[in-house]
Write a protein that holds these residues in place. Structure first.
Motif, PDB file in Angstrom:
ATOM      1  N   LEU A  13      57.886  73.394  44.984  1.00  0.00           N
ATOM      2  CA  LEU A  13      56.626  72.676  45.664  1.00  0.00           C
ATOM      3  C   LEU A  13      55.910  71.925  44.635  1.00  0.00           C
ATOM      4  O   LEU A  13      55.386  72.495  43.577  1.00  0.00           O
ATOM      5  CB  LEU A  13      55.664  74.075  45.953  1.00  0.00           C
ATOM      6  N   VAL A  14      55.869  70.529  44.861  1.00  0.00           N
ATOM      7  CA  VAL A  14      55.304  69.570  44.029  1.00  0.00           C
ATOM      8  C   VAL A  14      53.869  69.212  44.654  1.00  0.00           C
ATOM      9  O   VAL A  14      53.993  68.618  45.937  1.00  0.00           O
ATOM     10  CB  VAL A  14      56.255  68.651  43.676  1.00  0.00           C
ATOM     11  N   VAL A  15      53.051  69.324  43.809  1.00  0.00           N
ATOM     12  CA  VAL A  15      51.541  68.810  44.441  1.00  0.00           C
ATOM     13  C   VAL A  15      51.306  67.357  43.689  1.00  0.00           C
ATOM     14  O   VAL A  15      51.224  67.319  42.511  1.00  0.00           O
ATOM     15  CB  VAL A  15      50.575  69.867  44.148  1.00  0.00           C
ATOM     16  N   GLY A  16      50.707  66.583  44.336  1.00  0.00           N
ATOM     17  CA  GLY A  16      50.021  65.273  43.768  1.00  0.00           C
ATOM     18  C   GLY A  16      48.655  65.452  43.620  1.00  0.00           C
ATOM     19  O   GLY A  16      47.783  65.874  44.680  1.00  0.00           O
ATOM     20  N   ILE A  17      47.846  64.977  42.607  1.00  0.00           N
ATOM     21  CA  ILE A  17      46.611  65.220  42.510  1.00  0.00           C
ATOM     22  C   ILE A  17      45.854  63.812  42.117  1.00  0.00           C
ATOM     23  O   ILE A  17      46.511  63.275  41.285  1.00  0.00           O
ATOM     24  CB  ILE A  17      46.261  66.295  41.225  1.00  0.00           C
ATOM     25  N   ASP A  18      44.625  63.738  42.708  1.00  0.00           N
ATOM     26  CA  ASP A  18      43.960  62.453  42.497  1.00  0.00           C
ATOM     27  C   ASP A  18      42.548  62.647  42.568  1.00  0.00           C
ATOM     28  O   ASP A  18      42.338  63.380  43.432  1.00  0.00           O
ATOM     29  CB  ASP A  18      44.495  61.112  43.246  1.00  0.00           C
ATOM     30  N   ILE A 138      50.747  61.988  45.427  1.00  0.00           N
ATOM     31  CA  ILE A 138      49.455  61.324  44.778  1.00  0.00           C
ATOM     32  C   ILE A 138      48.653  60.355  45.567  1.00  0.00           C
ATOM     33  O   ILE A 138      47.738  60.363  45.596  1.00  0.00           O
ATOM     34  CB  ILE A 138      49.962  60.657  43.317  1.00  0.00           C
ATOM     35  N   ALA A 139      49.580  59.441  45.999  1.00  0.00           N
ATOM     36  CA  ALA A 139      49.062  58.392  47.012  1.00  0.00           C
ATOM     37  C   ALA A 139      48.472  59.248  48.513  1.00  0.00           C
ATOM     38  O   ALA A 139      47.282  58.840  48.555  1.00  0.00           O
ATOM     39  CB  ALA A 139      50.096  57.543  47.829  1.00  0.00           C
ATOM     40  N   ALA A 140      48.999  60.249  48.797  1.00  0.00           N
ATOM     41  CA  ALA A 140      48.272  61.036  49.803  1.00  0.00           C
ATOM     42  C   ALA A 140      46.992  61.678  49.469  1.00  0.00           C
ATOM     43  O   ALA A 140      46.036  61.611  50.030  1.00  0.00           O
ATOM     44  CB  ALA A 140      49.193  62.216  50.269  1.00  0.00           C
TER      45      ALA A 140
END
Length: 207
Positions: A13-18, A138-140
């Motif tokens: 499970l990979v999460v994008g953060i921004d 990350i875009a999301a």
């Protein structure tokens, strides 16, 4: 255009953060954490890009699609103006990111974080410069954070209508600066930021 290569290369499970809201003169900083339980469909991925590159209409369409997709995990976090003043904007951004990750509802195997300065997270992380144009996750996250913060600033604008926050999201536009001259500083302004600090100091000296 961002793709899903960084996520699939790692597995798990990979999460994008921004985060959004580092530069405005008013309002909180908001961060989002977004993870896809499975490879996103073309209907989702075709909508996603760096939130700054999207029209408001497309950004909203992407936001709605993400929020309605059951295989997307989303966590939101923020740091208040008071916290920004107490710990500085860089640390406040990291605090918002940690809060977003805490509210994801799952512990990821890896966090992909936009930028070059690593926050302290409770999971392995990888910094990705320009990540919102590289990684779909990350875009999301950039889209979710941007729409959330814009809506918050629009709500604040209904109570403080002189600054144009519904249009400028708290950035130092001409309309915002004119509002400061005519109405002064609100509790939502960041007093540690130079334009606000200088205005307060000028008022003190003039008194």
């Amino acid at each position: 255009m961002p793709d899903y290569a960084l996520e699939t290369a790692h597995g798990g499970l990979v999460v994008g953060i921004d985060e959004v809201g580092r530069g405005p003169l008013a309002g909180p900083v908001v961060a989002a954490a977004v993870a896809f339980r499975r490879v996103p469909s073309d209907a989702i991925s075709d909508l996603l890009d760096d939130s700054k590159k999207l029209s408001a209409k497309r950004r909203l369409a992407a936001y709605v699609a993400l929020m309605e997709e059951p295989d997307v995990l989303i966590g939101l976090g923020a740091a208040s103006v008071t916290e920004i003043e107490r710990i500085n904007i860089a640390q406040a951004c990291h605090l918002a990111m940690r809060r977003a990750l805490d509210r994801l509802g799952a512990r990821p195997d890896l966090a992909l974080v936009d930028g070059k300065h690593a926050p302290k997270l409770d999971c392995p992380l990888r910094m990705v410069i320009g990540g919102d144009g590289i990684s779909l996750s990350i875009a999301a996250a950039s889209i979710i954070a941007k729409v959330t913060r814009d809506r918050l600033m629009s709500r604040l604008a209904t109570r403080h209508d002189a600054y144009g926050w519904e249009r400028n999201a708290g950035y130092g536009t001409a309309a915002h600066m004119q509002g400061l001259k005519s109405r002064g500083v609100t509790p939502h302004h960041r007093r540690g930021f130079a334009p606000i600090r200088n205005m307060i100091e000028a008022e003190v000296h003039a008194a």
